[in-house]
Design a protein around this motif. Sequence first.
Motif, short mmCIF file in Angstrom:
data_model
loop_
_atom_site.label_atom_id
_atom_site.label_comp_id
_atom_site.label_asym_id
_atom_site.label_seq_id
_atom_site.Cartn_x
_atom_site.Cartn_y
_atom_site.Cartn_z
N MET A 83 0.83 -1.19 0.00
CA MET A 83 0.00 0.00 0.00
C MET A 83 0.87 1.25 0.00
N GLY A 84 1.98 1.20 0.70
CA GLY A 84 2.87 2.36 0.73
C GLY A 84 3.37 2.74 -0.64
N GLY A 85 3.58 1.73 -1.50
CA GLY A 85 4.01 2.00 -2.86
C GLY A 85 2.95 2.69 -3.69
N VAL A 86 1.70 2.32 -3.48
CA VAL A 86 0.59 2.91 -4.23
C VAL A 86 0.34 4.35 -3.79
N ILE A 87 0.44 4.62 -2.51
CA ILE A 87 0.13 5.97 -2.02
C ILE A 87 1.27 6.95 -2.21
N GLY A 88 2.43 6.45 -2.63
CA GLY A 88 3.62 7.29 -2.75
C GLY A 88 3.44 8.52 -3.61
N ASP A 89 2.62 8.43 -4.64
CA ASP A 89 2.42 9.58 -5.53
C ASP A 89 1.59 10.69 -4.89
N TRP A 90 0.91 10.39 -3.80
CA TRP A 90 0.05 11.40 -3.17
C TRP A 90 0.62 11.95 -1.88
N ILE A 91 1.82 11.55 -1.55
CA ILE A 91 2.48 12.10 -0.37
C ILE A 91 3.73 12.81 -0.84
N LYS A 92 3.68 14.13 -0.80
CA LYS A 92 4.76 14.95 -1.33
C LYS A 92 5.65 15.45 -0.19
N GLY A 93 6.89 15.81 -0.55
CA GLY A 93 7.81 16.39 0.42
C GLY A 93 8.26 15.37 1.46
N PRO A 94 8.72 15.90 2.60
CA PRO A 94 9.18 14.99 3.67
C PRO A 94 8.04 14.10 4.14
N LEU A 95 8.37 12.88 4.52
CA LEU A 95 7.34 11.97 5.01
C LEU A 95 6.75 12.53 6.29
N PRO A 96 5.42 12.54 6.37
CA PRO A 96 4.79 13.03 7.60
C PRO A 96 5.21 12.16 8.78
N GLY A 97 5.57 12.79 9.89
CA GLY A 97 6.01 12.07 11.07
C GLY A 97 4.95 11.16 11.65
N VAL A 98 3.69 11.43 11.33
CA VAL A 98 2.60 10.62 11.88
C VAL A 98 2.30 9.39 11.02
N LEU A 99 2.98 9.25 9.90
CA LEU A 99 2.75 8.11 9.02
C LEU A 99 3.28 6.85 9.71
N PRO A 100 2.45 5.80 9.84
CA PRO A 100 2.93 4.57 10.48
C PRO A 100 4.16 4.02 9.76
N ASP A 101 5.01 3.33 10.50
CA ASP A 101 6.29 2.85 9.96
C ASP A 101 6.15 2.01 8.70
N ASP A 102 5.16 1.11 8.66
CA ASP A 102 5.02 0.25 7.47
C ASP A 102 4.68 1.06 6.23
N LEU A 103 3.83 2.07 6.39
CA LEU A 103 3.47 2.92 5.25
C LEU A 103 4.63 3.82 4.86
N ALA A 104 5.33 4.34 5.84
CA ALA A 104 6.49 5.19 5.57
C ALA A 104 7.55 4.40 4.80
N LYS A 105 7.76 3.14 5.17
CA LYS A 105 8.73 2.31 4.46
C LYS A 105 8.28 2.06 3.02
N GLY A 106 6.99 1.84 2.81
CA GLY A 106 6.46 1.64 1.46
C GLY A 106 6.63 2.88 0.60
N VAL A 107 6.35 4.05 1.17
CA VAL A 107 6.52 5.31 0.43
C VAL A 107 8.00 5.53 0.12
N ALA A 108 8.86 5.24 1.10
CA ALA A 108 10.30 5.40 0.89
C ALA A 108 10.80 4.47 -0.22
N LEU A 109 10.28 3.24 -0.27
CA LEU A 109 10.66 2.33 -1.35
C LEU A 109 10.16 2.86 -2.69
#
Length: 176
Positions: free
Chosen positions: A1-27
């Motif tokens: 899911m983190g990979g899919v949402i990556g296009d809608w989260i811009k800039g620095p990762l929000p600190g409140v993003l759960p670790d699993d989602l943050a890792k998916g966005v980072a990937l």
Amino acid sequence: MGGVIGDWIKGPLPGVLPDDLAKGVALHRAIDSYAESNPAFCRSRSRVSADRRRYAGVLVDVFYDHLLARNWSSIHNRPLDEYCAGVYRLIEDRLNDLPVSSHRALTLMAEEDWLASYAHIEGIADVLARMSRRARQPNPLAHGEQEFLADVEGFAGDFHEWLNDTREFSRQWLTK
């Protein structure tokens, strides 16, 4: 899911993003960066006409989404419609974990089944038209699917090479 949402989260990762989602966005972001220097991806960018060359990276990304969806049954063992439904359920279940600014687009994605629509040329034509309208400046993204149609086999060959390279890159990234 983190990979899919990556296009809608811009800039620095929000600190409140759960670790699993943050890792998916980072990937997702790491794969985007990796693609910029990948030989197959670069070859695909060079296939885009001079009129759209400034947007070649965006176009190739969408073309590869199309090729992924179109070839899904040879890439993944779960049918595309089932996989997409699972992603949409995850998004719905975890919408409150995501930035409010992403809610509208992610809800629309599920309602209109954007992921599965990429399997058809009309689906990528639609996404490119939407992207064109969202941009602040006039751009040639609308009708960009014509670039793909001009060299389907070339883009497909590049995609398969890129996919193999990116799978290995992702495995290595995840072990770090």
